[in-house]
Design an enzyme around this catalytic site. Sequence first.
Site, PDB file in Angstrom:
ATOM      1  N   ASP A  11      -0.844   5.964  -3.496  1.00 40.76           N
ATOM      2  CA  ASP A  11       0.467   6.046  -2.855  1.00 40.76           C
ATOM      3  C   ASP A  11       0.930   4.645  -2.472  1.00 40.76           C
ATOM      4  OD1 ASP A  11       2.770   7.285  -1.586  1.00 40.76           O
ATOM      5  OD2 ASP A  11       1.828   6.877   0.339  1.00 40.76           O
ATOM      6  N   SER A  12       2.209   4.518  -2.160  1.00 37.49           N
ATOM      7  CA  SER A  12       2.752   3.236  -1.699  1.00 37.49           C
ATOM      8  C   SER A  12       2.104   2.816  -0.376  1.00 37.49           C
ATOM      9  CB  SER A  12       4.255   3.377  -1.489  1.00 37.49           C
ATOM     10  OG  SER A  12       4.492   4.347  -0.477  1.00 37.49           O
ATOM     11  N   TYR A  43       8.164   1.740  -0.823  1.00 34.00           N
ATOM     12  CA  TYR A  43       8.602   1.636  -2.220  1.00 34.00           C
ATOM     13  C   TYR A  43      10.038   2.171  -2.379  1.00 34.00           C
ATOM     14  CZ  TYR A  43       4.015   0.710  -4.518  1.00 34.00           C
ATOM     15  OH  TYR A  43       2.842   0.165  -4.979  1.00 34.00           O
ATOM     16  N   GLY A  44      10.392   3.130  -1.543  1.00 35.07           N
ATOM     17  CA  GLY A  44      11.635   3.881  -1.734  1.00 35.07           C
ATOM     18  C   GLY A  44      12.900   3.058  -1.653  1.00 35.07           C
ATOM     19  N   CYS A  74       2.722  10.228  -4.717  1.00 32.93           N
ATOM     20  CA  CYS A  74       3.937   9.561  -4.252  1.00 32.93           C
ATOM     21  C   CYS A  74       5.075  10.001  -5.159  1.00 32.93           C
ATOM     22  CB  CYS A  74       3.714   8.042  -4.352  1.00 32.93           C
ATOM     23  SG  CYS A  74       5.140   7.051  -3.902  1.00 32.93           S
ATOM     24  N   ASN A  75       6.072  10.641  -4.575  1.00 31.23           N
ATOM     25  CA  ASN A  75       7.218  11.108  -5.365  1.00 31.23           C
ATOM     26  C   ASN A  75       7.988   9.921  -5.951  1.00 31.23           C
ATOM     27  OD1 ASN A  75       7.697  14.244  -4.564  1.00 31.23           O
ATOM     28  ND2 ASN A  75       6.775  13.107  -2.894  1.00 31.23           N
ATOM     29  N   THR A  76       8.052   8.843  -5.181  1.00 26.35           N
ATOM     30  CA  THR A  76       8.826   7.666  -5.592  1.00 26.35           C
ATOM     31  C   THR A  76       8.167   6.985  -6.794  1.00 26.35           C
ATOM     32  OG1 THR A  76       9.356   7.415  -3.255  1.00 26.35           O
ATOM     33  CG2 THR A  76       9.850   5.544  -4.673  1.00 26.35           C
ATOM     34  N   CYS A 184       8.628  13.577   0.160  1.00 25.31           N
ATOM     35  CA  CYS A 184       7.939  12.287   0.225  1.00 25.31           C
ATOM     36  C   CYS A 184       6.607  12.582   0.898  1.00 25.31           C
ATOM     37  CB  CYS A 184       8.758  11.311   1.061  1.00 25.31           C
ATOM     38  SG  CYS A 184       7.862   9.822   1.532  1.00 25.31           S
ATOM     39  N   THR A 185       5.527  12.027   0.364  1.00 25.36           N
ATOM     40  CA  THR A 185       4.207  12.426   0.861  1.00 25.36           C
ATOM     41  C   THR A 185       3.911  11.920   2.273  1.00 25.36           C
ATOM     42  OG1 THR A 185       3.254  10.542  -0.335  1.00 25.36           O
ATOM     43  CG2 THR A 185       3.216  12.692  -1.432  1.00 25.36           C
ATOM     44  N   HIS A 186       4.739  11.014   2.776  1.00 23.19           N
ATOM     45  CA  HIS A 186       4.568  10.598   4.172  1.00 23.19           C
ATOM     46  C   HIS A 186       5.017  11.710   5.135  1.00 23.19           C
ATOM     47  CE1 HIS A 186       4.168   6.559   2.464  1.00 23.19           C
ATOM     48  NE2 HIS A 186       3.876   6.083   3.665  1.00 23.19           N
TER      49      HIS A 186
HETATM   50  N1  DGL Z   1       5.120   8.364  -0.084  1.00 29.99           N
HETATM   51  C1  DGL Z   1       6.129   8.025  -1.009  1.00 29.99           C
HETATM   52  C2  DGL Z   1       6.787   9.236  -1.656  1.00 29.99           C
HETATM   53  O1  DGL Z   1       6.201  10.292  -1.742  1.00 29.99           O
HETATM   54  C3  DGL Z   1       7.105   6.926  -0.775  1.00 29.99           C
HETATM   55  C4  DGL Z   1       7.189   6.158   0.482  1.00 29.99           C
HETATM   56  C5  DGL Z   1       7.777   4.779   0.319  1.00 29.99           C
HETATM   57  O2  DGL Z   1       9.017   4.623   0.357  1.00 29.99           O
HETATM   58  O3  DGL Z   1       6.984   3.872   0.141  1.00 29.99           O
HETATM   59  O4  DGL Z   1       7.895   9.156  -2.127  1.00 29.99           O
END
Ligand code: DGL
Length: 256
Positions: A11-12, A43-44, A74-76, A184-186
């Site tokens: 993940d990011s 990352y987003g 991570c979806n991004t 988003c996984t966060h």
């Molecule tokens: N956890 C990430 C996701 O699922 C992205 C978070 C980020 O912006 O870094 O999209």
Amino acid sequence: MKKDLPIAVFDSGLGGISVLKELRALMPEENYLYFGDSANAPYGVRSLEDVRNLTMKAISELYDRGIKAAVIACNTATSAAIIPLRERFSDIPVIGMEPALKPAVLEHPHECVLVLATALTLREEKFSHLMERYDDRAEVISLPCPELVEFVERGELEGPNVEAYLSEKLGPWREKADAAVLGCTHFPFLREAIRKALKPEAVLYDGGAGTARQTRRQLELRNLRREGDDLGFVEIENSLKTTEILYRSCWLLDQT
Ligand code: DGL
């Protein structure tokens, strides 16, 4: 032996730990190598090219160390890099993620569904295709929430700052939204705070458990499941090489 190699979970930053929890719950006997790129998070808000390069570099380094599968938790990063990742690492399963819009709209036809995710996830082609498939079944509202990523990276899962942000962001939808997709996984780490900001009967969806099941399917298809039922190891690494980030990662792994 190949079956004993770890499954890389990437993940990011710290968000992918919400997916690692689901993977461990489903397949506790597997070995895991988690890598969070917190030095480059979030990352987003980066460009597509940037996220693609960072993701390719991270997975390439994990691959060279010996892994039997890679979960892009991570979806991004999935939106930006899943196609080149699968091309380059074609000898291992590479599992990606997308916002859990499908179960949300199927369970809430013609109601209002919020999709909370990063700006990159929401503007990329992968999400547009998902919307094309399902947006006639419900009123789908996309809401980029970059600050939520920062809260989790800091380990701030509750309190006045989180509440104020969520009330400003979700307040306008509080009465209307019947469901929210944590894209988003966060965000699963902020589930309780998000729940409080919406009406009590609103249902929350996230893709963690589905990703874990998909990973198990992919391993089974290739006969890569680890044998025996002794507990596997979990190794956690982060590009921010501080004790604090590793401590926070372990703390998040213990959160319910
Ligand atoms: N956890 C990430 C996701 O699922 C992205 C978070 C980020 O912006 O870094 O999209």
